[in-house]
Design an enzyme around this catalytic site. Structure first.
Site, PDB file in Angstrom:
ATOM      1  N   GLU A   1       0.880  -1.179   0.000  1.00  0.00           N
ATOM      2  CA  GLU A   1       0.000   0.000   0.000  1.00  0.00           C
ATOM      3  C   GLU A   1       0.905   1.213   0.000  1.00  0.00           C
ATOM      4  OE1 GLU A   1      -3.281   0.214  -0.055  1.00  0.00           O
ATOM      5  OE2 GLU A   1      -3.522  -1.943  -0.151  1.00  0.00           O
TER       6      GLU A   1
ATOM      7  N   CYS B   1      -1.550   9.509   2.023  1.00  0.00           N
ATOM      8  CA  CYS B   1      -1.268   8.913   0.716  1.00  0.00           C
ATOM      9  C   CYS B   1      -2.260   9.423  -0.319  1.00  0.00           C
ATOM     10  CB  CYS B   1      -1.347   7.400   0.807  1.00  0.00           C
ATOM     11  SG  CYS B   1      -2.920   6.827   1.449  1.00  0.00           S
TER      12      CYS B   1
HETATM   13  P1  NAD Z   1       8.181   4.800   5.044  1.00  0.00           P
HETATM   14  O1  NAD Z   1       8.196   4.058   3.764  1.00  0.00           O
HETATM   15  O2  NAD Z   1       9.316   5.680   5.366  1.00  0.00           O
HETATM   16  O3  NAD Z   1       8.068   3.782   6.269  1.00  0.00           O
HETATM   17  C1  NAD Z   1       6.959   2.928   6.391  1.00  0.00           C
HETATM   18  C2  NAD Z   1       7.325   1.809   7.348  1.00  0.00           C
HETATM   19  O4  NAD Z   1       8.311   0.980   6.737  1.00  0.00           O
HETATM   20  C3  NAD Z   1       7.926   2.264   8.667  1.00  0.00           C
HETATM   21  O5  NAD Z   1       7.403   1.466   9.694  1.00  0.00           O
HETATM   22  C4  NAD Z   1       9.397   2.017   8.475  1.00  0.00           C
HETATM   23  O6  NAD Z   1      10.099   1.837   9.677  1.00  0.00           O
HETATM   24  C5  NAD Z   1       9.363   0.754   7.654  1.00  0.00           C
HETATM   25  N1  NAD Z   1      10.554   0.452   6.850  1.00  0.00           N
HETATM   26  C6  NAD Z   1      11.480   1.320   6.385  1.00  0.00           C
HETATM   27  N2  NAD Z   1      12.409   0.648   5.672  1.00  0.00           N
HETATM   28  C7  NAD Z   1      12.052  -0.651   5.679  1.00  0.00           C
HETATM   29  C8  NAD Z   1      12.594  -1.830   5.114  1.00  0.00           C
HETATM   30  N3  NAD Z   1      13.717  -1.811   4.369  1.00  0.00           N
HETATM   31  N4  NAD Z   1      11.981  -3.002   5.315  1.00  0.00           N
HETATM   32  C9  NAD Z   1      10.834  -3.052   6.039  1.00  0.00           C
HETATM   33  N5  NAD Z   1      10.265  -1.967   6.610  1.00  0.00           N
HETATM   34  C10 NAD Z   1      10.870  -0.779   6.432  1.00  0.00           C
HETATM   35  O7  NAD Z   1       6.800   5.610   5.095  1.00  0.00           O
HETATM   36  P2  NAD Z   1       6.276   6.673   6.156  1.00  0.00           P
HETATM   37  O8  NAD Z   1       7.003   7.959   5.951  1.00  0.00           O
HETATM   38  O9  NAD Z   1       6.194   6.098   7.524  1.00  0.00           O
HETATM   39  O10 NAD Z   1       4.759   6.825   5.693  1.00  0.00           O
HETATM   40  C11 NAD Z   1       4.392   7.625   4.653  1.00  0.00           C
HETATM   41  C12 NAD Z   1       4.272   6.838   3.362  1.00  0.00           C
HETATM   42  O11 NAD Z   1       3.269   5.853   3.477  1.00  0.00           O
HETATM   43  C13 NAD Z   1       3.850   7.722   2.212  1.00  0.00           C
HETATM   44  O12 NAD Z   1       4.550   7.327   1.071  1.00  0.00           O
HETATM   45  C14 NAD Z   1       2.384   7.427   2.082  1.00  0.00           C
HETATM   46  O13 NAD Z   1       1.841   7.697   0.815  1.00  0.00           O
HETATM   47  C15 NAD Z   1       2.359   5.955   2.385  1.00  0.00           C
HETATM   48  N6  NAD Z   1       1.024   5.532   2.794  1.00  0.00           N
HETATM   49  C16 NAD Z   1       0.288   4.747   1.940  1.00  0.00           C
HETATM   50  C17 NAD Z   1      -1.011   4.393   2.274  1.00  0.00           C
HETATM   51  C18 NAD Z   1      -1.860   3.550   1.383  1.00  0.00           C
HETATM   52  O14 NAD Z   1      -2.857   3.011   1.860  1.00  0.00           O
HETATM   53  N7  NAD Z   1      -1.546   3.409   0.110  1.00  0.00           N
HETATM   54  C19 NAD Z   1      -1.540   4.832   3.474  1.00  0.00           C
HETATM   55  C20 NAD Z   1      -0.757   5.617   4.315  1.00  0.00           C
HETATM   56  C21 NAD Z   1       0.526   5.953   3.968  1.00  0.00           C
END
Ligand code: NAD
Length: 460
Positions: free
Chosen positions: A229, A263
């Site tokens: 997502e 998002c």
């Molecule tokens: P992010 O990608 O920085 O981190 C998301 C999660 O992934 C965190 O818990 C982080 O610690 C973890 N993570 C980071 N590197 C990883 C790895 N290599 N392996 C596994 N996990 C890892 O995102 P963020 O800044 O926390 O959130 C914002 C992002 O989320 C935006 O891009 C937003 O669009 C997206 N988002 C999408 C939806 C959807 O439903 N499509 C909903 C909400 C947020």
């Protein structure tokens, strides 16, 4: 990547330090998850439902505490945070309602032998959450996996570790030890959990680069289910026949909810040229209602950004000279006497047909006049994302003609791009997801299908 221990500061008041958080023990959590897989899978569905109802009760009783926790730690305005927690509580009933449809075996009548399709739990699941909906998004996948008979490890965003930790304390006691675990940590912990071969399902909600890197890492284990997502660069299209006041209000709301850190935020407005001059002042006026304010106050509609890094991204975008600023951006280091990551909403009219390759994830909107509706479609498609789009028009025919051409998982007429109720699936196309929509019905990805045929029994 979060360290072994870290401390978050309230983005709305940087003088407020939250309790220190310690990274979890990945190996122990995985071992425990593997150990409880078989007994949890065997537990009858009604018992799993009963436990989820007990957890729901605990979450409902802690609604105010959780909402305040979200607001304090992530800067989300309290009214939005209350909405998130209400959605968390309601999600349990919605998911239980879906369990009957998606977890039930189905008989197959026609065929050479008696047959049925059986739904079986997948095994240990890992749920990785983002900071912007620290409870609701992880929770949807967690509830679905638990109902399906899969033990779950939740790794929340390190930026929301305290409130997520509290959620974990409220959930875990309602399940046998190890069935629901919360493991704190950053990228390293998340990756270590995902790559473990015993983990059979992952729901990752986060940014495109991280989701893509994870998908690459897991490519060889192709029977491990991965739901992605990811982000968006969502457009609101204003047709010449639109109710311009309504469109302006929706665009402002879509740009400013959660300070643009959703998002499904509106980061682009595409307006048919004949009404652009009438629309722009309405839009700028609507944005005035979103004054930066203390997220803990009920009147606040625009809270701070999550971090200093996000403010830097805002500053970089606000400094980009490629266009005319209709509403210039500004960082507000102090609001109501509190030092925080505050910024103002801003609107730019870019010089080009802007290919936004990356999410902006701040309340800066690019406004594009379109020569006609075909041009509007081209502008909408100029990014690699495909999450949400909204078309403002009074004509159903226009909506359907345009809608058919937009490559998005969620399409709206005359609603904000952020309008995503839990009663519908929610997922992105193109770079925004991989065809495993979350939201309603996510439960369909939590079990494996087995096709069973039988013949030749001597006894029934
Ligand atoms: P992010 O990608 O920085 O981190 C998301 C999660 O992934 C965190 O818990 C982080 O610690 C973890 N993570 C980071 N590197 C990883 C790895 N290599 N392996 C596994 N996990 C890892 O995102 P963020 O800044 O926390 O959130 C914002 C992002 O989320 C935006 O891009 C937003 O669009 C997206 N988002 C999408 C939806 C959807 O439903 N499509 C909903 C909400 C947020």
């Amino acid at each position: 990547m979060a360290a072994e221990r870290w401390r978050n500061f309230s983005p709305g008041d940087l003088s407020v330090a939250l309790p220190e958080v310690v990274a979890g023990d990945v190996a122990a959590a995985l071992d425990q998850s593997a150990a409880v897989t078989a007994p949890w899978a065997r537990m009858p569905l009604p018992e799993r439902i009963e436990r989820l109802h007990a957890a729901q009760q605990a979450l409902a009783e802690a609604k105010d505490e959780l909402a305040r926790g979200i607001s304090l730690e992530t800067g989300k305005p309290i009214v939005e945070a209350q909405g998130e927690v209400s959605a968390v509580v309601a999600k349990i009933d919605l998911t239980i309602a879906d369990a009957g449809t998606h977890l039930t075996d189905r008989a197959v009548a026609a065929g050479p032998h008696p047959a049925y399709v059986r739904q079986l739990p997948r095994g240990p699941a890992v749920v990785i959450g983002p900071f912007n909906f620290p409870l609701h998004l992880g929770h949807g996948a967690i509830v679905a996996h638990l109902l399906a008979g899969n033990p779950v490890i939740y790794k929340p965003s390190p930026l929301a570790a305290n409130v997520a930790g509290r959620y974990g304390q409220l959930m875990a006691p309602h399940f046998p030890a190890g069935v629901f675990q919360l493991v704190q940590g950053g990228a390293g912990v998340g990756e270590a959990l995902c790559v473990d071969r015993r983990v059979r399902a992952i729901c990752f909600t986060g940014s495109v680069p991280v989701g893509r890197a994870l998908a690459r890492k897991l490519a060889a284990d192709f029977s491990k289910d991965l739901a992605l997502e990811l982000g968006g660069s969502n457009a609101l299209i204003v047709c010449a026949d639109a109710d311009l006041d309504q469109a302006a209000q929706a665009a402002a709301e879509g740009a400013c909810l959660t300070a643009g850190q959703r998002c499904n935020a509106t980061s682009r407005v595409i307006v048919e040229r004949p009404v652009a001059a009438e629309f722009v002042p309405r839009f700028l006026e609507a944005l005035r209602a979103f004054e930066p304010g203390d997220p803990l106050l009920p009147a606040t509609r625009l809270g701070p950004l999550i971090s200093a890094t996000a403010v830097e991204r805002y500053e970089k975008l606000a400094a980009a000279p490629a266009g005319a600023w209709l509403l210039p951006g500004r960082v507000e280091p102090m609001v109501a006497g509190k030092r925080g990551h505050y910024v103002r909403a801003a609107v730019i009219q870019p010089d080009d047909d802007g290919r936004a390759e990356a999410e902006s994830f701040v309340p800066i909107v690019s406004l594009y006049p379109a020569d006609d509706l075909d041009h509007a479609v081209r502008l909408q498609s100029a990014t690699p994302f495909g999450l949400t789009a909204s078309i403002f028009t009074r004509s159903a025919a226009t909506f359907h003609r345009l809608g058919e051409q937009l490559e998005v998982g969620n399409l709206y007429a005359n609603l904000p791009t952020t309008f995503s109720p839990s009663t519908l699936p929610f997922g992105g196309w193109r770079d925004s997801g991989n065809g495993h929509p979350g939201g309603r019905d996510f439960i369909r990805f939590t079990s494996r299908e087995q096709a069973v045929q039988y013949t030749g029994f001597a006894s029934p």
